[in-house]
Design an enzyme around this catalytic site. Sequence first.
Site, PDB file in Angstrom:
ATOM      1  N   ARG A   1      48.412  42.864  43.380  1.00 48.68           N
ATOM      2  CA  ARG A   1      49.685  43.183  42.726  1.00 48.68           C
ATOM      3  C   ARG A   1      49.772  44.725  42.130  1.00 48.68           C
ATOM      4  NH1 ARG A   1      49.113  38.225  38.851  1.00 48.68           N
ATOM      5  NH2 ARG A   1      46.924  38.989  39.006  1.00 48.68           N
TER       6      ARG A   1
ATOM      7  N   ARG B   1      40.041  43.349  45.787  1.00 52.57           N
ATOM      8  CA  ARG B   1      41.363  43.353  45.743  1.00 52.57           C
ATOM      9  C   ARG B   1      42.373  44.581  46.153  1.00 52.57           C
ATOM     10  NH1 ARG B   1      42.581  38.790  42.140  1.00 52.57           N
ATOM     11  NH2 ARG B   1      41.207  37.290  43.182  1.00 52.57           N
TER      12      ARG B   1
ATOM     13  N   TYR C   1      35.587  26.392  39.832  1.00 53.70           N
ATOM     14  CA  TYR C   1      36.866  26.058  39.734  1.00 53.70           C
ATOM     15  C   TYR C   1      37.271  24.543  39.879  1.00 53.70           C
ATOM     16  CZ  TYR C   1      38.416  30.754  39.735  1.00 53.70           C
ATOM     17  OH  TYR C   1      38.710  32.283  39.456  1.00 53.70           O
TER      18      TYR C   1
ATOM     19  N   ASP D   1      41.919  33.653  50.093  1.00 54.86           N
ATOM     20  CA  ASP D   1      41.514  33.488  48.600  1.00 54.86           C
ATOM     21  C   ASP D   1      40.472  32.448  48.817  1.00 54.86           C
ATOM     22  OD1 ASP D   1      42.371  33.927  45.862  1.00 54.86           O
ATOM     23  OD2 ASP D   1      41.971  31.766  45.718  1.00 54.86           O
TER      24      ASP D   1
ATOM     25  N   ARG E   1      55.594  39.556  47.635  1.00 55.49           N
ATOM     26  CA  ARG E   1      55.421  38.182  46.900  1.00 55.49           C
ATOM     27  C   ARG E   1      56.730  37.965  46.188  1.00 55.49           C
ATOM     28  NH1 ARG E   1      54.119  35.250  45.002  1.00 55.49           N
ATOM     29  NH2 ARG E   1      52.596  35.286  43.302  1.00 55.49           N
TER      30      ARG E   1
END
Length: 665
Positions: free
Chosen positions: A342, A338, A465, A387, A351
Amino acid sequence: MEEPTLRTNVSFEGLTVAAFESRRAAEISTLIACFGGVPQVAPSMREVPLEDNSAALQFGERLLAGLLDMVILMTGAGVTLLMETLESRYTRKDLIAAFSALVVVARGSKTVRALENLGIPIKLKVPEPNTWRELLQSLDGEYGKQGTAGLARLQIALQEYGEPNNRLIGELERRGAKDVLRVPVYSWALPEDTAPLEAVTGEITSGRARVVLFTNAVQVDHLIEFAAQRNARLREALQHCVVCSLGPTCSEAIAAHGLTVDFESESHKMGAFIYEAAGRAPELLKEKDGQRSAGAPITVASPPLPSQDGSKPAYYNSRFMRACRLEPVDATPVWLMRQAGRYMRSYRDLRARVPFLDLCKSPDLAAEVTVSAAEQIGADAAILFADLLLVAEPMGFKLDYNQPSGPWVSPKLQSASAIDALLKTEPAPLALEYIFDAVRLARSNLSAATPLIGFAGAPFTLASYLIEGGPSKSFRHTKALMLRDPGAWHALMDYLARHLAACVNSQIEAGAQAMQIFDSWVGCLAPTDYREFVLPHMQSLFRSLAPSVPIIHFGTGTGALLELMREAGGSMIGLDFRVELDEGWKRLGPTVGAQGNLEPAVLYADLARIRERALRILRQAGGRPGHVFNLGHGVLPETPEQNVSDLIKIVHEESAQLKEERQKG
Ligand code: CP3
């Protein structure tokens, strides 16, 4: 110049138009929009009064002592500032009297106005477009041409703006002027808030803004410099744009950076400039694009990577690749899971405008994020921005990244019949092409010496998931399916492993140098269940991968599974922060490398703590070849940006230092 008569067919035709006005930002935005463009305007400069005005005061002394013959004043703002500075020492009356005894040369209407307001008589007014060329022409007209030594006996002072104009000074000297007194009264700096500039730079590098307007030379210099500092691939992108310039000084600045001016305005007024640019840009863009159909993405062919020794590509001997091959390195390579995310302001800004899925699906944006994150923090490798769940979309699942708890997948895969239906689904061959395009673009935009890591989820983590429909703490439905219906489970795992292998191999083919398989949630399993329900599928996945690249096999909470993970495959095992690196690596044995494993939350702490914990891990690795430094999981969202770059520097410094100490004995 006649004012343009408005013709309705003059339009940017919806093109995104970048401009860099500061004070007139709102005006240029409105003009671009009026002429059918989508404005992207960012201020690129602000005036900075020089704190040290000694040059101005020295000028004042010589002015008052009657030692000057001529003063050339280049800007209105400069005149005002110069007077303010001088008035701290002299009276305005004395100053005006001293100026009146000189030949005052004024460049541009604002300078003329400023001098007139002060009541200073002007001898020479430089005509439009007010470049240094017209200035010289005016002087030549008055004092004789170059070579006639017309300026020989004159003591000249030159009020400068921005960068000193060495060409003008050179020309004055060629006309006999000696020791031109340079009087810088202000210079330009970047605006205090550079976020808009960064955003507009991104618009250009991503290929979305294809028309770029410059209205002065400082904008050009600042933009190029700003992008260079951030390693943004601006110059390459500008070659694909229609570059419009307001006048010859601006064009010269563009050419000085090795760029082509596609259109120079005949007017010197902003309104007319935008009008003319709107009239020409769409057609010029079509010419530029040649065969390329309108709106098609810019494809950058992968350049052959320069090699260091004539046979191996430049990344081959990078620290990261050497560590993957368990070879010794000068300093421990480091990248962070990562590393684009963010915690980074530029990412949050992007974003704010682009939804996550759109970002992943725009190869040039994804590539830009990949490359700029690695470069910004100084990582030894870049990781593809994408992703883990994207592969599920062509299998018929819907992804929702707008939930605060994490990504959601629908419909939930919870019945044998749903699994049966899935196994019959053959994802469209080109459905994930955007990922591979992003790999190609990132590879061609990265420095040749920096390896690019591609990735995919592991079958278990992806299955969790699909079955849970989102993040889970207990993995209740996943475990229930696995234990209740092993047949359906194995069929599902086999299906996912095949598709994941294809996705990994396509990334390798597109130019990735290494791969990481994320089995992020497999740590929820007991070793027995791992052996029975996961291991065979991991082994078949690893067997299906192109053998040419190193594979990092990562999971979290895997303290009880390390030996099994090694058995499953991978040339390096990624350790999370819950195990000690030395013990974990010992258990893994001599045949694999170890990646990790700083607790991500340590990056919330101060530098002393970060250094202490990084050093602890480096000591545990003990110089054993095959260590890649990383976090034990991804960078957390509120991590201070500076701490991330600092960590990377610390790892390089401390590992090099430890190596030196070990060599000394
Ligand atoms: O820098 C990098 O590591 C590359 C980019 C990357 C992303 N996801 C971007 C992303 C990688 C390698 C992944 C893999 C991934 N995706 C994993 C395995 C890694 C891990 O964390 O164990 C997992 C489990 C996912 C699934 C996923 N996608 C989750 C759990 C989340 C939400 C987490 C969060 O931080 O909100 C995502 C979304 C996601 N993937 C984001 C990013 C940058 C945040 C999206 C945003 O901008 O809001």
